[in-house]
Design a protein around this motif. Sequence first.
Motif, PDB file in Angstrom:
ATOM      1  N   ASP A   1       0.828  -1.204   0.000  1.00 46.69           N
ATOM      2  CA  ASP A   1       0.000   0.000   0.000  1.00 46.69           C
ATOM      3  C   ASP A   1       0.865   1.257   0.000  1.00 46.69           C
ATOM      4  O   ASP A   1       0.570   2.225  -0.716  1.00 46.69           O
ATOM      5  CB  ASP A   1      -0.929   0.007   1.211  1.00 46.69           C
ATOM      6  CG  ASP A   1      -2.031  -1.031   1.104  1.00 46.69           C
ATOM      7  OD1 ASP A   1      -2.302  -1.499  -0.022  1.00 46.69           O
ATOM      8  OD2 ASP A   1      -2.607  -1.390   2.155  1.00 46.69           O
ATOM      9  N   ALA A   2       1.926   1.238   0.793  1.00 43.73           N
ATOM     10  CA  ALA A   2       2.824   2.396   0.817  1.00 43.73           C
ATOM     11  C   ALA A   2       3.495   2.591  -0.533  1.00 43.73           C
ATOM     12  O   ALA A   2       3.614   3.724  -1.029  1.00 43.73           O
ATOM     13  CB  ALA A   2       3.875   2.221   1.918  1.00 43.73           C
ATOM     14  N   ALA A   3       3.937   1.485  -1.145  1.00 49.59           N
ATOM     15  CA  ALA A   3       4.564   1.581  -2.462  1.00 49.59           C
ATOM     16  C   ALA A   3       3.574   2.108  -3.497  1.00 49.59           C
ATOM     17  O   ALA A   3       3.915   2.948  -4.341  1.00 49.59           O
ATOM     18  CB  ALA A   3       5.101   0.215  -2.878  1.00 49.59           C
ATOM     19  N   ALA A   4       2.331   1.617  -3.451  1.00 49.74           N
ATOM     20  CA  ALA A   4       1.310   2.078  -4.396  1.00 49.74           C
ATOM     21  C   ALA A   4       1.047   3.573  -4.230  1.00 49.74           C
ATOM     22  O   ALA A   4       0.890   4.299  -5.217  1.00 49.74           O
ATOM     23  CB  ALA A   4       0.027   1.285  -4.202  1.00 49.74           C
ATOM     24  N   ASN A   5       1.031   4.039  -2.990  1.00 47.52           N
ATOM     25  CA  ASN A   5       0.784   5.463  -2.756  1.00 47.52           C
ATOM     26  C   ASN A   5       1.916   6.320  -3.297  1.00 47.52           C
ATOM     27  O   ASN A   5       1.685   7.419  -3.822  1.00 47.52           O
ATOM     28  CB  ASN A   5       0.577   5.724  -1.258  1.00 47.52           C
ATOM     29  CG  ASN A   5      -0.760   5.195  -0.767  1.00 47.52           C
ATOM     30  OD1 ASN A   5      -1.710   5.056  -1.542  1.00 47.52           O
ATOM     31  ND2 ASN A   5      -0.845   4.898   0.518  1.00 47.52           N
ATOM     32  N   VAL A   6       3.147   5.831  -3.173  1.00 46.99           N
ATOM     33  CA  VAL A   6       4.294   6.557  -3.742  1.00 46.99           C
ATOM     34  C   VAL A   6       4.110   6.717  -5.247  1.00 46.99           C
ATOM     35  O   VAL A   6       4.310   7.801  -5.809  1.00 46.99           O
ATOM     36  CB  VAL A   6       5.613   5.822  -3.434  1.00 46.99           C
ATOM     37  CG1 VAL A   6       6.760   6.376  -4.282  1.00 46.99           C
ATOM     38  CG2 VAL A   6       5.952   5.949  -1.956  1.00 46.99           C
ATOM     39  N   LEU A   7       3.710   5.637  -5.910  1.00 49.75           N
ATOM     40  CA  LEU A   7       3.581   5.693  -7.365  1.00 49.75           C
ATOM     41  C   LEU A   7       2.371   6.509  -7.801  1.00 49.75           C
ATOM     42  O   LEU A   7       2.396   7.136  -8.868  1.00 49.75           O
ATOM     43  CB  LEU A   7       3.529   4.279  -7.932  1.00 49.75           C
ATOM     44  CG  LEU A   7       4.830   3.482  -7.718  1.00 49.75           C
ATOM     45  CD1 LEU A   7       4.722   2.108  -8.350  1.00 49.75           C
ATOM     46  CD2 LEU A   7       6.043   4.231  -8.265  1.00 49.75           C
ATOM     47  N   ARG A   8       1.325   6.520  -6.999  1.00 50.41           N
ATOM     48  CA  ARG A   8       0.194   7.403  -7.323  1.00 50.41           C
ATOM     49  C   ARG A   8       0.646   8.864  -7.283  1.00 50.41           C
ATOM     50  O   ARG A   8       0.256   9.671  -8.142  1.00 50.41           O
ATOM     51  CB  ARG A   8      -0.973   7.169  -6.366  1.00 50.41           C
ATOM     52  CG  ARG A   8      -1.735   5.874  -6.644  1.00 50.41           C
ATOM     53  CD  ARG A   8      -2.996   5.766  -5.788  1.00 50.41           C
ATOM     54  NE  ARG A   8      -3.814   4.628  -6.204  1.00 50.41           N
ATOM     55  CZ  ARG A   8      -3.752   3.423  -5.650  1.00 50.41           C
ATOM     56  NH1 ARG A   8      -2.911   3.197  -4.629  1.00 50.41           N
ATOM     57  NH2 ARG A   8      -4.519   2.441  -6.099  1.00 50.41           N
ATOM     58  N   ARG A   9       1.480   9.207  -6.311  1.00 51.01           N
ATOM     59  CA  ARG A   9       2.005  10.585  -6.264  1.00 51.01           C
ATOM     60  C   ARG A   9       2.909  10.844  -7.464  1.00 51.01           C
ATOM     61  O   ARG A   9       2.887  11.936  -8.056  1.00 51.01           O
ATOM     62  CB  ARG A   9       2.767  10.814  -4.952  1.00 51.01           C
ATOM     63  CG  ARG A   9       1.880  10.858  -3.714  1.00 51.01           C
ATOM     64  CD  ARG A   9       2.616  11.423  -2.516  1.00 51.01           C
ATOM     65  NE  ARG A   9       3.749  10.603  -2.104  1.00 51.01           N
ATOM     66  CZ  ARG A   9       3.661   9.594  -1.236  1.00 51.01           C
ATOM     67  NH1 ARG A   9       2.486   9.262  -0.705  1.00 51.01           N
ATOM     68  NH2 ARG A   9       4.733   8.909  -0.902  1.00 51.01           N
TER      69      ARG A   9
END
Length: 308
Positions: free
Chosen positions: A202-210
């Motif tokens: 989830d943290a990795a996905a949020n980084v890539l969404r940003r």
Amino acid sequence: MPRLPALTIVATPGRRRAAIDLAQEAERRGFAGVYTPSFFDGLAFCEALALSTTDLRFGTSIANIYTRHPSEYAATAALIHELSGGRFVFGVGVSHGPVHQYLGVTPGRPLRDMREFVAGLRGGTTGGTGMATPGPLPPVVLATLRERMVTLASEVGDGAVWANGARSHMAASLAHLRPEQRTGDGFFIGNMIPTCISDDRDAAANVLRRTLLSYVQLPNYQNYWIEAGYGEEMEAIRAAIAEGDTGRIPELMSERWLKDVTLYGSAAEVREGIAAWYGAGVTTPILVPSATSGGQFQAIQQVFDALA
């Protein structure tokens, strides 16, 4: 050992020598190449790589065609091509609206501009202007998204490179190349893939969404992703922009879409994803690493560790 991808490395101010060290480490580890965006003069960084590496393939992904005259680009590209012994790939593109506005550039029609740029670039090596010829050019690779630019790359280029391409749509995109070009022998096929390695998915996905937040607000990317099958997501994002509710955009970037255009999760998941990109016909996957904590150098070290 599985095939290693290429990497994006940016030579950021104050850490340019360290960026060269990273590229040399990528060379020692057998990575497929290092490609640099236009930030902080990517061409100058490529010249440094020509002189500081021996076997590594490297290039620009991409250089903006509107920032220099084609003959000036030809002179620099020919120099790097010669210094590198033929290891340099000159990736060029039309960039995006916000960049044009920042530079005060008024572009014309992208396809026409790109065709004329490539002709001007190659014309600079013929001596037709009465100027001294700079020497042979490196392969010229066109930044592509949709059908017409892919077709133009097939006609006038030595390769095509996507940024944030959708893996599920790649076969349809590559169908616009000639059959002999799709093998990747002598024709560069690349895609820059935002990548974040972390067991906290989830943290990795949020980084890539940003990372992709600015891209999903660009009409040309929206149109590409609609073509790729993500109409629901893109229409919702367009509605949020129209309503001035841009803070809601990250939640509209679905996991289905994110998994198709990025690589994230554990080291094993990212390794599987790289193999899938090769399987989709991209002969040079270019990882663009980010980290859940730390900057570019930490992210690239995570890639080194995951693919050791």
